[in-house]
Design a protein around this motif. Sequence first.
Motif, PDB file in Angstrom:
ATOM      1  N   UNK A   1       0.831  -1.209   0.000  1.00 53.82           N
ATOM      2  CA  UNK A   1       0.000   0.000   0.000  1.00 53.82           C
ATOM      3  C   UNK A   1       0.853   1.242   0.000  1.00 53.82           C
ATOM      4  N   UNK A   2       0.521   2.171   0.921  1.00 57.25           N
ATOM      5  CA  UNK A   2       1.249   3.448   0.970  1.00 57.25           C
ATOM      6  C   UNK A   2       2.361   3.431   2.028  1.00 57.25           C
ATOM      7  N   UNK A   3       2.702   2.243   2.533  1.00 57.04           N
ATOM      8  CA  UNK A   3       3.722   2.145   3.589  1.00 57.04           C
ATOM      9  C   UNK A   3       5.088   2.572   3.072  1.00 57.04           C
ATOM     10  N   UNK A   4       5.978   2.896   4.014  1.00 60.39           N
ATOM     11  CA  UNK A   4       7.373   3.212   3.673  1.00 60.39           C
ATOM     12  C   UNK A   4       7.945   2.086   2.823  1.00 60.39           C
ATOM     13  N   UNK A   5       8.579   2.439   1.722  1.00 59.28           N
ATOM     14  CA  UNK A   5       9.145   1.411   0.852  1.00 59.28           C
ATOM     15  C   UNK A   5      10.398   1.971   0.192  1.00 59.28           C
ATOM     16  N   UNK A   6      11.453   1.171   0.191  1.00 60.65           N
ATOM     17  CA  UNK A   6      12.692   1.571  -0.476  1.00 60.65           C
ATOM     18  C   UNK A   6      12.844   0.650  -1.691  1.00 60.65           C
ATOM     19  N   UNK A   7      12.251   1.087  -2.792  1.00 57.36           N
ATOM     20  CA  UNK A   7      12.181   0.192  -3.965  1.00 57.36           C
ATOM     21  C   UNK A   7      13.546  -0.273  -4.455  1.00 57.36           C
TER      22      UNK A   7
END
Length: 399
Positions: A236-242
């Motif tokens: 979803x909109x959670x913190x993510x370090x792609x």
Amino acid sequence: MNYNKKSIEDVSVAGKRVLCRCDFNVPTKAGVITSDKRIVAALPTIEYLISHNAKVILCSHMGKPKGEWKPELSLKVVAKRLSELLGKEVVMADDVVGEDAKAKAAALKDGDVMLLENLRYMKGETKNDPAFAKELASMADLFVNDAFGTAHRAHASTAGVADYLPAVSGYLVQKEVSIMGKALADPDRPFVAILGGAKVSDKLNVINNLLEKVDTLIIGGGMAYTFLAAQGCGVGKSLLDEEKIDYCKDMMAKAQAKGVKLLLPIDTVVADAFPDPIDGPVEVQTVPSDAIPESKMGLDIGEKTRALFAEAAKGAKTVVWNGPMGVFENPTLAQGTIAVAQALAESDAVTIVGGGDSAAACEQLGFADKITHISTGGGASLEFLEGLELPGIACLEDK
Ligand code: ADP
Ligand code: MG
């Protein structure tokens, strides 16, 4: 890195001019110190030096004056508070390595204490300029590093001076090195590391080193979502370090190859958005971690995860924890962090907490006195966990 370093107790300090690097980087508001914790923490080393008849020359940075003489970042307020705490005069120098500082250093008698002005008023400090380091060293016979918070920086006052003076640790640095050093070099097992927090990229690098050492690695907080994404879950909109998804895949493979148990959240507390203000009301629900709705943001670990993590922590003999499990600043989103802090507090293990916010969480939530060691340096403790050599420690004399 050798963690077996000499401390003030391993050398003679009597009659010597001792340059002691402290961490007096205290918070102030309109010229008033709002927390003197760091000054209080430095007292054991300073009092030891005084009672062993050293001539004590204290130094520290405060804020980031970047080589400019900013009066609002003067250490005068620290000298005043320190003097109250010690119950004795602390002579304040008007400069760092100028005429006034040198004259006052030369005039010290055994057991006297002085404080130099903000080291970062000088451009040479953060550049580790050898000329500045030499000037600093010229005032003293011995260097004591008691500032763990800057030990990961190679600055003139944290490492450079050791090129010109014998160098040993003060009590604060000694405690950090002996407890954290032992945990990393020769831990009592099972050894469990718990990582969380928001600085995902920073901490992902710690994982690689910890996987060489721990029996169980627990990942919660904001960094968990990059791992969940690496497992193919939507976050979803959670913190993510792609950019780190592939790295997380590598780390999961490494954990498996090494037989390290890797625990990720199984349920997640979500909301529509990050609370604003951070401690304001927020409407939440708990969902399985592999079913975070696209419109939602993960902000804490769920109840099942709390039990899972607490169980793993309770069975450990050594636990290192860095990074809150959720947005603990908000009472509704603090439950995950409370559960982990409580598990550490109730455990018989050697428990070590690093990271500014994790330390603050332990204190705020009332568990601090049940933790074996709360590190005084956020960045430094992270680099320690990464297995990097800390210049402020490496420069000290080996035992
Ligand atoms: P530390 O200072 O202990 O090293 P960090 O600075 O990395 O920890 O992270 C602390 C911050 O992480 C806290 O302000 C907390 O609100 C935030 N945080 C924890 N979990 C989440 C999450 N799921 N989403 C966003 N922020 C989070
Ligand atoms: Mg932080």
